[in-house]
Design an enzyme around this catalytic site. Sequence first.
Site, PDB file in Angstrom:
ATOM      1  N   PHE A 252      -0.248   1.444   4.688  1.00 45.56           N
ATOM      2  CA  PHE A 252      -1.478   0.659   4.695  1.00 45.56           C
ATOM      3  C   PHE A 252      -1.197  -0.690   4.041  1.00 45.56           C
ATOM      4  O   PHE A 252      -0.058  -1.159   4.013  1.00 45.56           O
ATOM      5  CB  PHE A 252      -2.591   1.452   3.991  1.00 45.56           C
ATOM      6  CG  PHE A 252      -3.985   0.960   4.271  1.00 45.56           C
ATOM      7  CD1 PHE A 252      -4.382   0.584   5.550  1.00 45.56           C
ATOM      8  CD2 PHE A 252      -4.919   0.876   3.250  1.00 45.56           C
ATOM      9  CE1 PHE A 252      -5.673   0.136   5.808  1.00 45.56           C
ATOM     10  CE2 PHE A 252      -6.210   0.435   3.487  1.00 45.56           C
ATOM     11  CZ  PHE A 252      -6.589   0.064   4.770  1.00 45.56           C
ATOM     12  N   VAL A 253      -2.210  -1.322   3.494  1.00 36.26           N
ATOM     13  CA  VAL A 253      -2.078  -2.687   2.993  1.00 36.26           C
ATOM     14  C   VAL A 253      -1.167  -2.761   1.764  1.00 36.26           C
ATOM     15  O   VAL A 253      -0.532  -3.784   1.523  1.00 36.26           O
ATOM     16  CB  VAL A 253      -3.468  -3.288   2.686  1.00 36.26           C
ATOM     17  CG1 VAL A 253      -3.341  -4.725   2.190  1.00 36.26           C
ATOM     18  CG2 VAL A 253      -4.354  -3.252   3.929  1.00 36.26           C
ATOM     19  N   CYS A 254      -1.077  -1.683   0.984  1.00 33.15           N
ATOM     20  CA  CYS A 254      -0.171  -1.689  -0.174  1.00 33.15           C
ATOM     21  C   CYS A 254       1.265  -1.958   0.279  1.00 33.15           C
ATOM     22  O   CYS A 254       1.947  -2.836  -0.249  1.00 33.15           O
ATOM     23  CB  CYS A 254      -0.242  -0.356  -0.913  1.00 33.15           C
ATOM     24  SG  CYS A 254      -1.803  -0.061  -1.766  1.00 33.15           S
ATOM     25  N   ASN A 255       1.725  -1.183   1.256  1.00 34.62           N
ATOM     26  CA  ASN A 255       3.073  -1.382   1.787  1.00 34.62           C
ATOM     27  C   ASN A 255       3.206  -2.749   2.444  1.00 34.62           C
ATOM     28  O   ASN A 255       4.233  -3.430   2.308  1.00 34.62           O
ATOM     29  CB  ASN A 255       3.396  -0.282   2.799  1.00 34.62           C
ATOM     30  CG  ASN A 255       4.751  -0.473   3.455  1.00 34.62           C
ATOM     31  OD1 ASN A 255       5.792  -0.193   2.884  1.00 34.62           O
ATOM     32  ND2 ASN A 255       4.738  -0.979   4.691  1.00 34.62           N
ATOM     33  N   TYR A 258       3.523  -5.426  -0.233  1.00 32.76           N
ATOM     34  CA  TYR A 258       4.807  -5.303  -0.928  1.00 32.76           C
ATOM     35  C   TYR A 258       5.945  -5.819  -0.055  1.00 32.76           C
ATOM     36  O   TYR A 258       6.843  -6.516  -0.536  1.00 32.76           O
ATOM     37  CB  TYR A 258       5.035  -3.843  -1.302  1.00 32.76           C
ATOM     38  CG  TYR A 258       6.075  -3.621  -2.378  1.00 32.76           C
ATOM     39  CD1 TYR A 258       6.479  -4.634  -3.242  1.00 32.76           C
ATOM     40  CD2 TYR A 258       6.653  -2.359  -2.543  1.00 32.76           C
ATOM     41  CE1 TYR A 258       7.424  -4.407  -4.231  1.00 32.76           C
ATOM     42  CE2 TYR A 258       7.592  -2.122  -3.532  1.00 32.76           C
ATOM     43  CZ  TYR A 258       7.976  -3.144  -4.373  1.00 32.76           C
ATOM     44  OH  TYR A 258       8.914  -2.913  -5.352  1.00 32.76           O
TER      45      TYR A 258
END
Length: 315
Positions: A252-255, A258
Amino acid sequence: MGQPTGEGFAGPAALCVYLTGFGPFGEVSENPSATLVKELAAALGDANAATDPLSHQKKSIPPNSCPSSTPGTVGSPGITVKPAECNSPPTEAYVEKTRIKLCGWEVLEVSADAATEAAYRIHSALNNNRKQEQHLKQLETNDNSSDVGEGQRNHEANPSVPDGGRTEEPVALALHFGVNMKSNRWMLETNAKNDARFTCVDAKGCRPQTERISCCMPLEYRLRSSLCLEPIAANLRERGFPCGVSDDAGCFVCNFLYFKSLQESQMSGVTALFVHVPPFSELSLQQQLSAALQLLSILAQRRTPAEAVSNTTCK
């Protein structure tokens, strides 16, 4: 977005940091990463952070449309740790002692567009700030030129003492926080994969139009943090704080953020790290705030960026 307004400390910094958290998404109306970043900014000297409201427009997302992914772990996820001792409030002398400079902080919308726009801006700000700190260190070295000779003599007499004439480059760090609502500990993320196939729509109600975050790299190609994370996690566990190391930042947006940040690191030389945090029902805000300050202190104690980010001994 926040800009530091406190007086800070005189002289050059050992660590310049830019903090990010995420706003609400799905059924997470109050994102712990946003609260943590706000409180951490206040602890690092931003006078406005304590009163600055986190006003983010929550987008409508169908209930249960975004199944939480549990990041994979490296090492022993079932390790037993003693009761958390990382719960003492930060002292006023913390910033002066550790020489940590807050370059900026912000709470991002949970969307691919916001992550893409933020990564370049954050790394540019840190890179410019690092150049200013290098200039300050050079001026300080010139002003203290009379002490260099004595420092050199001390270094020759005792090689374990750092060279008194060396100008040390500050470490620049983009530190990203995101929440894993199913976790009960911090997870330091080792890498991000080139995969834009979101498991659900983001806060804009969208998914990326391509499978890959970067068209220049193969699908699921991984960019790794230059930090050696196992010793850092062990350091935090020794202080009673549950912390592990993960090799999967999710889908999702975390990956996405990053990967974008690590991609910028290749050009800017800025260090990037993503930390997945649990809800405050598992680890209190005060515990997580103290752990975040300890994490920054560990990195600030390294004398050069190479020492802070070297992963040559990590397997």
